[in-house]
Design a protein around this motif. Structure first.
Motif, mmCIF file in Angstrom:
data_model
loop_
_atom_site.group_PDB
_atom_site.id
_atom_site.type_symbol
_atom_site.label_atom_id
_atom_site.label_comp_id
_atom_site.label_asym_id
_atom_site.label_seq_id
_atom_site.Cartn_x
_atom_site.Cartn_y
_atom_site.Cartn_z
ATOM 1 N N TRP A 23 -8.069 1.763 7.853
ATOM 2 C CA TRP A 23 -7.462 1.072 8.992
ATOM 3 C C TRP A 23 -8.183 1.508 10.250
ATOM 4 O O TRP A 23 -8.939 2.472 10.248
ATOM 5 N N ASP A 45 -0.689 0.173 14.665
ATOM 6 C CA ASP A 45 -0.195 -0.391 13.403
ATOM 7 C C ASP A 45 -1.372 -0.830 12.536
ATOM 8 O O ASP A 45 -1.487 -1.999 12.192
ATOM 9 N N PHE A 46 -2.285 0.107 12.228
ATOM 10 C CA PHE A 46 -3.392 -0.095 11.288
ATOM 11 C C PHE A 46 -4.530 -0.962 11.805
ATOM 12 O O PHE A 46 -5.470 -1.216 11.086
ATOM 13 N N THR A 79 0.870 -1.172 0.000
ATOM 14 C CA THR A 79 0.000 0.000 0.000
ATOM 15 C C THR A 79 0.908 1.224 0.000
ATOM 16 O O THR A 79 2.128 1.096 0.080
ATOM 17 N N ALA A 80 0.318 2.388 -0.037
ATOM 18 C CA ALA A 80 1.115 3.614 0.055
ATOM 19 C C ALA A 80 1.786 3.731 1.419
ATOM 20 O O ALA A 80 2.739 4.485 1.577
ATOM 21 N N TRP A 81 1.306 2.957 2.413
ATOM 22 C CA TRP A 81 1.814 3.065 3.779
ATOM 23 C C TRP A 81 2.591 1.849 4.228
ATOM 24 O O TRP A 81 3.207 1.876 5.296
ATOM 25 N N THR A 82 2.520 0.751 3.462
ATOM 26 C CA THR A 82 3.181 -0.489 3.870
ATOM 27 C C THR A 82 3.928 -1.099 2.692
ATOM 28 O O THR A 82 3.482 -0.998 1.549
#
Length: 175
Positions: free
Chosen positions: A167, A139-140, A75-78
């Protein structure tokens, strides 16, 4: 340090802490979610546990007892990760969902409306772990809406699709 200085320091710390809103953060539950409930599903559903709220209040144990699926994606975050959790379609069938639109609601009061068929088409899961580690609020987690973004780049690697990767999911309203 004298007792007066210790008390004064404690009062200053408490004042700063409460003025930032942190003191009430755990008490603010968004509309569509229920305190102490792992996931609240409400709206156009045929099965409820709370008829007054027309909601199904799913416990963590019940949620984790559903068949698990895995989505491997980034993802854009992970970074590229293995996310695991039940299929959204399975959760919705558990409550006999009858609507075509979903409002996904997060603990931070973020919400987004999405077509249920759109999410189900891509095998969306409600992830509770990433790379075998349970997701936490930091953490989401505890629930992170996840679909195979990398497998359908043209359709799912868009700003609109990214907004559906909610999330800290705590509620789903079926409309």
């Amino acid at each position: 340090m004298s007792g007066k200085m210790v008390r004064a320091f404690a009062l200053i710390v408490i004042g700063l802490w409460s003025s930032t809103g942190l003191a009430n953060a755990a008490m603010r539950i968004p509309n569509g979610c229920t305190p102490g409930v792992f996931l609240t599903i409400s709206g156009k559903i045929g099965k409820t546990t709370n008829s007054a709220a027309n909601a199904y209040e799913m416990s963590e144990r019940e949620f984790l007892g559903l068949p698990q699926s895995t989505v491997t994606t980034s993802t854009a975050w992970t970074p590229n990760s293995d996310f695991a959790g039940p299929l959204l379609s399975k959760v919705l069938s558990e409550v006999d969902a009858k609507g075509t639109k979903l409002r996904l609601i997060a603990l931070d009061n973020f919400s987004v409306e999405v077509d249920a068929d759109y999410l189900e088409k891509y095998g969306t899961i409600l992830a509770v772990s990433k790379n075998g580690v349970r997701l936490t609020i930091r953490d989401f987690g505890p629930v992170f809406v996840m679909f195979p973004r990398d497998s359908f780049k043209e359709q799912l690697d868009t700003p609109a699709a990214a907004s559906y990767l909610v999330w800290q999911l705590c509620g789903i309203e079926v409309e």
